[in-house]
Design an enzyme around this catalytic site. Structure first.
Site, PDB file in Angstrom:
ATOM      1  N   HIS A 137       0.810  -1.221   0.000  1.00 40.54           N
ATOM      2  CA  HIS A 137       0.000   0.000   0.000  1.00 40.54           C
ATOM      3  C   HIS A 137       0.843   1.270   0.000  1.00 40.54           C
ATOM      4  CE1 HIS A 137       1.212  -0.032   4.154  1.00 40.54           C
ATOM      5  NE2 HIS A 137       0.683   1.174   4.328  1.00 40.54           N
ATOM      6  N   HIS A 197       1.252   6.796  -1.007  1.00 37.36           N
ATOM      7  CA  HIS A 197       0.467   5.990  -0.070  1.00 37.36           C
ATOM      8  C   HIS A 197      -0.895   5.710  -0.692  1.00 37.36           C
ATOM      9  CE1 HIS A 197      -1.607   4.778   3.631  1.00 37.36           C
ATOM     10  NE2 HIS A 197      -0.412   4.622   4.180  1.00 37.36           N
TER      11      HIS A 197
END
Length: 660
Positions: free
Chosen positions: A60, A75
């Site tokens: 992620h 992110h």
């Protein structure tokens, strides 16, 4: 030095100010300045050219170090670390060079939304204070790869205008305050950390004082989710985590070792409970073995090489040289109860030194000598303990008895702590614990395992007499299951008896095929793993060890941990065993697997047994490899099983702890 940099949009969608993203850590610029994108497509591109310095294990987050020194973190989503990589696919690895606009990942927006998470993509410059004057995003609709923001860079000697939120933080003092206000170390089951948060598993969350913790210098917020008490720190989470581990003391954190796992309640129903307890047992076994996997692999390779030297008459088994080298390779297996006792105690929350001493009792030379003298008869009464007749087994090379010992110690220790005065506890508690745990293993656990082993040995002998092919199929498919629980020790006297009476052993030939299959499976993991360097290293070493006749590194390091791999390996073992039985393959020595080639040569001359070995071994290798490569393993399994923490500083990541 240039005074401006351009960041591209990592995705198609809508650019927003970083202050508007749905994560307070980023919106308050605690991770640095930048911008956000609300995506409407799956493709993720690099916002800047540079070198990949971080790929989170859960996929992620991706970090890029640009040539001009900017450190940019991409992110993907908010709190998506909890999704364990499921919505993402990453196409780069740490160390790769990338160009701005290059495809680096995909992101399944629908899966993220279905999980109740926000899809905001956040681009943050994590070294803003050192390099950035301002970031000006181009708010509005955008296509992937288009210019999304302009970054004004600081001139030499110029300082950032960004406000400083807090003064210098004393991490040791902060850690003490955090631990004190979450109820003390005795209220903590385990602790991990992610990119911004120290995440505690507490025994009783009601003991935590949220208001005090929120107002500590260095703490940004407190959150509770997924059974975790999360103390939000921001970029300095690594320093705070290390300080917290020091305050908590032994049994928490450490270099790659798991602390005592939080105790979870078993589900209702017979089948769910059975699956839960078996899964928990396998989890404890693999976690206990992981710290010694590299050593086992190295020792296995050394043992295989020295056996090869003996097989080809390059070295005498009675020479001093052989004796010394064999001791180097064999010591880790001989004293395995001590090592496993130490690591299992750490995993289960018992005193590591005390349980290691119990392992020393089981591996004590006098007891080993006593067990060795009666090895041919599995259930011979060879000792008595306070008048109780018992069978002392050979516990060298064993694992399961020490898992039982560590569990028993973890149950006894709290009782002893509660009922023994602190003034004498340091001496009395270890005395009682060593005596009780050792006695239970020697009187109950060991004989039970020995009894089950003897029953299995009788069944195996009967099966061999009934049908070589059928016995090869069944033994080949399930032999390594016996290894997990130490039940395979009953097979060794059978093999020894066959070689002593006939000069050869058909049973040992089947066992050899299972070793090859385990090695083939872990080799498939090695070739299929592209991004996770740690797993690739373990798989490579374990492959060599298995082909040298030592399967423990393969089984406990990889195959058991990723469930399906173990069973696809057993399918290869079943095929190899079947052909071993059909071709009536025999062994004239003990060394098996690929390195045991010479053991399959009949002293009277090469015959069909040798060619049968080659065919059966090739079948075990091919079937085990192919079944694992295509059906037993995918690299995304690593995100669900591997125990890791994420580190936000670009270029820094190390294995640590996360509850499986």
């Amino acid at each position: 030095m240039k005074n401006e940099e351009t960041l591209l949009s990592p995705a198609s969608g809508k650019v927003i100010n970083i202050t508007d993203v749905n994560d307070p850590m980023f919106s308050e610029k605690d991770m640095g300045d930048g911008f956000g994108v609300i995506p409407d497509d799956t493709e993720i591109q690099a916002p800047i050219s540079g070198k990949i310095m971080l790929v989170a294990p859960t996929k992620h987050a991706i970090g890029i170090a640009a040539d001009d020194g900017l450190e940019v973190l991409v992110h993907l989503g908010v709190d998506t670390v909890e999704l364990k990589g499921e919505p993402f696919e990453v196409f780069v690895s740490e160390g790769d060079a990338v160009n701005a606009g290059q495809k680096i990942a995909t992101m399944n927006i629908d899966k993220i939304k279905a999980a109740g998470k926000k899809t905001d993509i956040i681009v943050a410059i994590t070294n803003t204070a050192k390099m950035v004057k301002e970031v000006v995003p181009k708010v509005g609709d955008i296509k992937v790869g288009e210019e999304a923001a302009t970054v004004g860079l600081l001139a030499e000697g110029e300082t950032s205008a960004a406000p400083q939120k807090a003064g210098k933080v004393d991490f040791d003092a902060l850690a003490k305050d955090i631990v004190k206000n979450i109820g003390g170390a005795e209220n903590v089951d385990s602790v991990i950390h992610c990119i911004t948060r120290v995440r505690f598993y507490l025994k009783d969350e009601k003991k935590a004082n949220d208001d005090v913790i929120k107002n500590l210098n260095g703490v940004l917020d407190v959150a509770k989710a997924g059974g975790q008490y999360q103390v939000v720190i921001g970029p300095k989470v690594e320093e705070v985590f290390d300080a917290v581990v020091k305050v908590l003391g032994p049994g928490f954190g450490g270099e790659g070792d798991a602390p005592a796992a939080p105790k979870r309640k078993a589900p209702k129903g017979f089948l769910p409970k059975t699956k839960f307890y078996f899964s928990s047992l396998i989890g404890v076994i693999t976690a206990s073995m992981m710290p010694v996997i590299g050593l086992l692999a190295a020792a296995g390779i050394l043992k295989g090489l020295v056996s090869l030297c003996v097989s080809f008459k390059w070295l005498s088994a009675t020479s001093d040289t052989y004796m010394i080298i064999n001791a180097m390779g064999d010591s880790v297996f001989y004293f395995l109860p001590i090592l496993v006792g130490f690591t299992a105690a750490r995993r289960l929350g018992a005193n590591q030194i005390i349980v290691a001493v119990v392992g020393g009792v089981l591996a004590y030379p006098t007891l080993v000598q006593l067990a060795t003298k009666t090895a041919s008869s599995a259930m011979t009464i060879n000792a008595n303990f306070f008048g109780i007749p018992i069978h002392v087994a050979n516990y060298t090379y064993s694992i399961f008895p020490m898992i039982a010992a560590a569990w028993l110690a973890s149950e006894i220790e709290p009782w002893l702590k509660k009922h023994i005065s602190a003034s004498v506890r340091m001496i009395v508690s270890p005395l009682i614990e060593v005596f009780v745990v050792s006695a239970v293993i020697l009187i109950i656990v060991g004989p039970v395992i020995t009894f089950l082993s003897s029953m299995l040995a009788s069944g195996i002998v009967a099966l061999l007499k009934f049908s070589p092919a059928l016995s090869g199929l069944i033994i080949g498919g399930f032999y390594q299951c016996l290894v997990i629980f130490g039940l395979h020790w009953a097979v060794i006297p059978v093999v020894a008896n066959q070689i002593a009476t006939t000069g050869h052993s058909a049973l040992n030939a089947i066992v050899s095929a299972t070793m090859v299959a385990q090695g083939a499976a872990v080799m498939a993991v090695f070739f299929k793993t592209k991004k996770n360097v740690a797993i690739k290293q373990i798989a490579g070493a374990a492959t060599l060890s298995a082909f040298a006749g030592i399967t423990e590194p393969a089984m406990y390091g990889i195959n058991l941990k990723y469930g399906r791999v173990f069973w696809t390996a057993n399918i290869g073992g079943a095929f190899g065993g079947l052909l071993t039985g059909l071709f009536h393959v025999d062994m004239w020595g003990f060394a098996g697997s690929l390195i045991g080639l010479a053991s399959f040569i009949n002293p009277k001359g090469i015959d069909s047994s040798f060619t049968g070995y080659l065919i059966a071994t090739a079948a075990a290798l091919i079937v085990g490899f192919v079944a694992t490569y295509f059906f037993g393993f995918k690299e995304s399994d690593l995100d669900e099983k591997i125990h890791t923490v994420e580190k936000v500083r670009l270029g820094s990541r190390e294995p640590a702890v996360k509850d499986a």
